[in-house]
Write a protein that holds these residues in place. Structure first.
Motif, PDB file in Angstrom:
ATOM      1  N   ASN A  63       0.840  -1.198   0.000  1.00 52.89           N
ATOM      2  CA  ASN A  63       0.000   0.000   0.000  1.00 52.89           C
ATOM      3  C   ASN A  63       0.874   1.246   0.000  1.00 52.89           C
ATOM      4  OD1 ASN A  63      -2.083  -1.800   0.189  1.00 52.89           O
ATOM      5  ND2 ASN A  63      -2.988  -0.921   2.030  1.00 52.89           N
ATOM      6  N   THR A 211      -8.305  -0.202   4.442  1.00 57.28           N
ATOM      7  CA  THR A 211      -7.880  -1.098   5.514  1.00 57.28           C
ATOM      8  C   THR A 211      -7.194  -2.357   5.008  1.00 57.28           C
ATOM      9  OG1 THR A 211     -10.039  -2.190   5.520  1.00 57.28           O
ATOM     10  CG2 THR A 211      -9.745  -0.325   7.023  1.00 57.28           C
ATOM     11  N   GLY A 212      -7.401  -2.702   3.731  1.00 53.51           N
ATOM     12  CA  GLY A 212      -6.848  -3.940   3.191  1.00 53.51           C
ATOM     13  C   GLY A 212      -5.781  -3.689   2.153  1.00 53.51           C
ATOM     14  N   HIS A 216      -5.910  -6.403  -3.645  1.00 56.05           N
ATOM     15  CA  HIS A 216      -7.226  -7.027  -3.625  1.00 56.05           C
ATOM     16  C   HIS A 216      -8.250  -6.078  -4.246  1.00 56.05           C
ATOM     17  CE1 HIS A 216      -6.719 -10.863  -1.781  1.00 56.05           C
ATOM     18  NE2 HIS A 216      -6.163 -10.382  -0.691  1.00 56.05           N
ATOM     19  N   PRO A 219     -10.555  -3.337  -1.664  1.00 57.08           N
ATOM     20  CA  PRO A 219      -9.861  -2.120  -1.212  1.00 57.08           C
ATOM     21  C   PRO A 219      -9.455  -1.200  -2.356  1.00 57.08           C
ATOM     22  CG  PRO A 219      -9.057  -4.039  -0.030  1.00 57.08           C
ATOM     23  CD  PRO A 219      -9.951  -4.562  -1.107  1.00 57.08           C
ATOM     24  N   HIS A 238      -0.792  -1.496   6.572  1.00 58.25           N
ATOM     25  CA  HIS A 238      -1.303  -2.849   6.827  1.00 58.25           C
ATOM     26  C   HIS A 238      -2.275  -2.729   7.988  1.00 58.25           C
ATOM     27  CE1 HIS A 238       1.405  -2.959  10.291  1.00 58.25           C
ATOM     28  NE2 HIS A 238       2.356  -2.530   9.483  1.00 58.25           N
ATOM     29  N   PHE A 239      -3.200  -3.676   8.104  1.00 60.30           N
ATOM     30  CA  PHE A 239      -4.283  -3.494   9.059  1.00 60.30           C
ATOM     31  C   PHE A 239      -3.824  -3.656  10.501  1.00 60.30           C
ATOM     32  CE2 PHE A 239      -7.978  -4.723  11.592  1.00 60.30           C
ATOM     33  CZ  PHE A 239      -8.825  -3.662  11.289  1.00 60.30           C
ATOM     34  N   MET A 258     -14.374  -3.099   4.608  1.00 61.23           N
ATOM     35  CA  MET A 258     -13.692  -4.052   5.467  1.00 61.23           C
ATOM     36  C   MET A 258     -14.164  -5.468   5.155  1.00 61.23           C
ATOM     37  SD  MET A 258     -13.564  -2.157   9.206  1.00 61.23           S
ATOM     38  CE  MET A 258     -12.927  -0.493   9.380  1.00 61.23           C
ATOM     39  N   THR A 261     -12.628 -10.493   8.884  1.00 57.39           N
ATOM     40  CA  THR A 261     -11.416 -10.597   9.701  1.00 57.39           C
ATOM     41  C   THR A 261     -11.100  -9.276  10.393  1.00 57.39           C
ATOM     42  OG1 THR A 261     -10.501 -12.313   8.265  1.00 57.39           O
ATOM     43  CG2 THR A 261      -8.954 -11.140   9.656  1.00 57.39           C
ATOM     44  N   HIS A 262     -11.309  -8.161   9.697  1.00 56.42           N
ATOM     45  CA  HIS A 262     -11.095  -6.849  10.313  1.00 56.42           C
ATOM     46  C   HIS A 262     -12.042  -6.664  11.497  1.00 56.42           C
ATOM     47  CE1 HIS A 262      -9.609  -5.460   6.104  1.00 56.42           C
ATOM     48  NE2 HIS A 262      -8.595  -5.900   6.832  1.00 56.42           N
ATOM     49  N   HIS A 287     -18.999  -4.161   3.934  1.00 54.65           N
ATOM     50  CA  HIS A 287     -18.204  -5.389   4.076  1.00 54.65           C
ATOM     51  C   HIS A 287     -18.710  -6.443   3.117  1.00 54.65           C
ATOM     52  CE1 HIS A 287     -20.706  -8.320   6.474  1.00 54.65           C
ATOM     53  NE2 HIS A 287     -21.368  -7.224   6.777  1.00 54.65           N
TER      54      HIS A 287
END
Length: 363
Positions: A63, A211-212, A216, A219, A238-239, A258, A261-262, A287
């Motif tokens: 990121n 956040t991810g 991916h 995000p 990173h989260f 999100m 897992t977050h 989410h």
């Protein structure tokens, strides 16, 4: 569409409000004026390197600002980005680069060893490597040097850039990863992303928290959507659950994407830790990507302001369903109703509509 197509894209925002924060990472902020100038320089550099509409470029990046520069510069040319997970090994990188026929790899210096392993396997191809950062010794050319040699003016005959110019590879659970390309006209793809912003009522006044990992789809797409409409994007490298809540308070974040897992990691914080932060600026937490356990969903709806948590399902395949927190609390486990302008049916193997309670395929 309520969003005016004439007010979309970095070039418009750079002219209209050049000093507005576009992307924030740690203590560094890139304004719309600065971001668009770097994107234009990169677009010129890519074109000079022979990148043409439809060509693929591999991004092996954590990121950072470079992700948005590359995505938008490629978008202005009409080229495609191949997101490569920065935890992948050389042979895995080599396969995706070879399969996509990527002309260029843009990689971070700390990932150079695995990228060079990939290049060793790709000796017969002409794939070049540009390295971000300080240009540490090794193979590849300096990303910053390529930008510095080019003008910051708009690319003649360029496109707006949409975020839909991504060639996504599957996880490869049934064999080799498979490249999935969204069929999108580079001249109009930005309108599709803007229509999603309208569904969620996102505007230029929003502040979006990443956040991810940006390799991916979720995000990356939601962050790019906010740049397309002129909002501000705040990145987590990173989260970290506590840091995410801290950034929401510090930057008055209004929305985020999100995954369950977050949520679980936020719920692992103590009640006292969670209560330290003012989360009242939040309007929507989206989410998706994985089933959310009912206890986790119930717990996270109590952490964030009422009505903020919204789930959607099936976006990789199309744009299937959505469900608000209020609806979910009435029917836990549901994935909701079809998106606007979409119809969902459950059909059996013969293509006939299933009766309530029967198992079938979602169409």
């Amino acid at each position: 569409m309520s969003t005016d197509p004439q007010t979309l894209g970095l070039a418009h925002h750079a002219a209209a409000f050049p000093d507005k924060p576009a992307v924030v990472l740690g203590k560094t902020t890139l304004t719309y004026g600065a971001l668009n100038a770097r994107v234009n320089r990169l677009a010129h550099a890519l074109r000079r390197a022979g990148v043409a509409p439809g060509d693929a470029l591999a991004a092996v990046l954590p990121n950072g600002f470079e992700w948005f520069e590359l995505l938008n510069a490629a978008g202005k040319i009409g080229a495609r980005i191949v997101p490569v997970g920065y935890r992948l090994k050389g042979p895995e990188i080599a396969y995706m680069v070879s399969d996509s026929r990527a002309k260029l790899i843009v990689g971070a210096p700390e990932l150079r060893a695995e990228i060079e392993r990939a290049l060793e396997e790709l000796r017969s191809c002409d794939t070049a490597l540009w390295v971000t950062g300080d240009g540490a010794p090794g193979s590849g050319r300096s990303y910053e040097a390529q930008l510095a040699a080019e003008p910051a003016v708009e690319l003649e005959g360029g496109f707006i850039g949409s975020g839909f110019n991504v060639l996504i590879y599957t996880s490869g659970t049934t064999g080799r990863p498979k490249g999935i390309e969204r069929a999108a006209d580079p001249a109009t793809a930005h309108l599709t992303l803007a229509s999603i912003a309208d569904v969620w009522n996102f505007t230029a006044s929003d502040v979006h928290l990443v956040t991810g990992p940006l390799y991916h789809t979720g995000p990356s797409s939601y962050a790019q959507l906010h740049l397309l409409i002129g909002a501000t994007v705040v990145m987590l490298p990173h989260f970290d659950a506590a840091q995410a809540l801290q950034l929401i308070e510090r930057h008055s974040v209004t929305n985020s994407f999100m995954v369950p897992t977050h949520f679980s990691r936020i719920l692992q914080l103590s009640d006292a830790e969670r209560r330290r932060y003012d989360l009242s600026s939040l309007r929507r937490i989206l989410h998706s990507a994985a089933p959310c356990p009912v206890p986790v969903k119930r717990g996270i709806t109590e952490v964030f302001p009422p009505g903020v948590v919204t789930e959607f399902y099936g976006a990789s395949e199309s744009a299937f369903t959505m469900i608000t927190a209020e609806e979910w609390l009435k029917k836990p486990g549901s994935v909701g109703r079809p998106w606007p302008m979409h119809e969902v049916r459950i059909l059996d193997e013969d293509g006939k509509t299933c009766a309530p309670g029967e198992i079938g395929l979602i169409h």
